[in-house]
Design a protein around this motif. Structure first.
Motif, mmCIF file in Angstrom:
data_model
loop_
_atom_site.group_PDB
_atom_site.id
_atom_site.type_symbol
_atom_site.label_atom_id
_atom_site.label_comp_id
_atom_site.label_asym_id
_atom_site.label_seq_id
_atom_site.Cartn_x
_atom_site.Cartn_y
_atom_site.Cartn_z
ATOM 1 N N GLU A 1 -25.251 39.679 7.792
ATOM 2 C CA GLU A 1 -24.650 39.240 6.539
ATOM 3 C C GLU A 1 -23.996 40.418 5.835
ATOM 4 N N ASN A 2 -22.941 40.134 5.091
ATOM 5 C CA ASN A 2 -22.284 41.139 4.254
ATOM 6 C C ASN A 2 -22.298 40.642 2.821
ATOM 7 N N HIS A 3 -22.592 41.528 1.899
ATOM 8 C CA HIS A 3 -22.571 41.201 0.471
ATOM 9 C C HIS A 3 -21.312 41.836 -0.114
ATOM 10 N N ILE A 4 -20.411 40.984 -0.581
ATOM 11 C CA ILE A 4 -19.135 41.475 -1.107
ATOM 12 C C ILE A 4 -19.008 41.088 -2.574
ATOM 13 N N LYS A 5 -18.069 41.740 -3.251
ATOM 14 C CA LYS A 5 -17.720 41.410 -4.625
ATOM 15 C C LYS A 5 -16.219 41.180 -4.670
ATOM 16 N N PHE A 6 -15.799 40.236 -5.507
ATOM 17 C CA PHE A 6 -14.366 39.980 -5.641
ATOM 18 C C PHE A 6 -14.056 39.529 -7.060
ATOM 19 N N ILE A 7 -12.792 39.710 -7.426
ATOM 20 C CA ILE A 7 -12.311 39.286 -8.739
ATOM 21 C C ILE A 7 -10.875 38.804 -8.563
ATOM 22 N N THR A 8 -10.538 37.735 -9.271
ATOM 23 C CA THR A 8 -9.171 37.223 -9.262
ATOM 24 C C THR A 8 -8.492 37.734 -10.526
ATOM 25 N N ASP A 9 -7.568 38.690 -10.352
ATOM 26 C CA ASP A 9 -6.860 39.270 -11.500
ATOM 27 C C ASP A 9 -5.879 38.272 -12.103
ATOM 28 N N ASP A 10 -5.132 37.624 -11.244
ATOM 29 C CA ASP A 10 -4.186 36.609 -11.659
ATOM 30 C C ASP A 10 -4.072 35.636 -10.492
ATOM 31 N N PRO A 11 -3.491 34.475 -10.709
ATOM 32 C CA PRO A 11 -3.404 33.516 -9.600
ATOM 33 C C PRO A 11 -2.717 34.147 -8.383
#
Length: 192
Positions: free
Chosen positions: A59-69
């Motif tokens: 398993e990999n634990h990732i982080k993400f964020i959507t700055d704009d569409p």
């Protein structure tokens, strides 16, 4: 004046902390039916080094964020490829491949996903850092994807081995030479 400086400092760090907290956490798993191949070419014939997916982390634990569409940034989205997992089809080619990528000193090839910019339905441009033999380079390349409980991501990343300070091997007194350009061809099935 000191109070103004204190307020500005608190606001700055508060904004920075809030920006950091907007990242969402996700655990993903790259399934064993995924495929990853490094393909190279010589002046005589091409060769394929296929990666055994059994060498990947479960398993990999990732982080993400959507700055704009259409724009997603990632943290900790790293695909770590143990160089022992590559099989080029024969012992001599395996030896040459491992010598080329300096797997004795650098036993991992790292592919770190930095961001994705959606282009149209099912396609995007991915920005990644690739680390081979201790040298890291950023690359942007097109990918195709399908989303769902199990997502699929496909793409071909073209690399020049000299960008990673690698010297292509020569055989038979220089009559057989590995070309500088290689490609990483992947077809990943990812479970969320």
């Amino acid at each position: 004046m000191k109070n103004v400086l204190l307020i500005v400092t608190v606001l700055f760090f508060s904004a920075f902390t809030n920006a950091q907290n907007n990242f969402q956490n996700r655990t993903i798993k790259i399934l064993l039916n995924s495929k990853l191949t490094i393909t190279g070419d010589t002046n005589i014939k091409s060769f394929d080094c296929v990666f055994d997916m059994g060498y990947l982390q479960k398993e990999n634990h990732i982080k993400f964020i959507t700055d704009d569409p259409g724009h997603i940034r990632f943290k900790n989205a790293i695909l770590s490829l143990n160089t022992k997992g590559f099989d080029c089809g024969s012992a001599p080619i395996n030896r040459d491949f491992h010598k080329l990528i300096q797997s004795d000193k650098h036993p991992q090839i790292l592919i770190e996903l930095l961001e994705v910019r959606l282009q149209k339905a099912g396609s995007a441009n991915a920005v990644v850092n690739i680390t081979i033999a201790g040298t890291r380079k950023e690359h942007t390349f097109p990918v195709e994807f399908t989303a769902g409980a199990v997502s699929n991501i496909k793409g071909i990343l073209m690399l020049d081995i000299k960008d990673f300070k690698l010297e292509p091997p020569k055989k038979l007194f220089g009559m057989i030479v590995v070309k500088d350009e290689i490609e990483i061809d992947f077809d990943l099935s990812i479970q969320k």
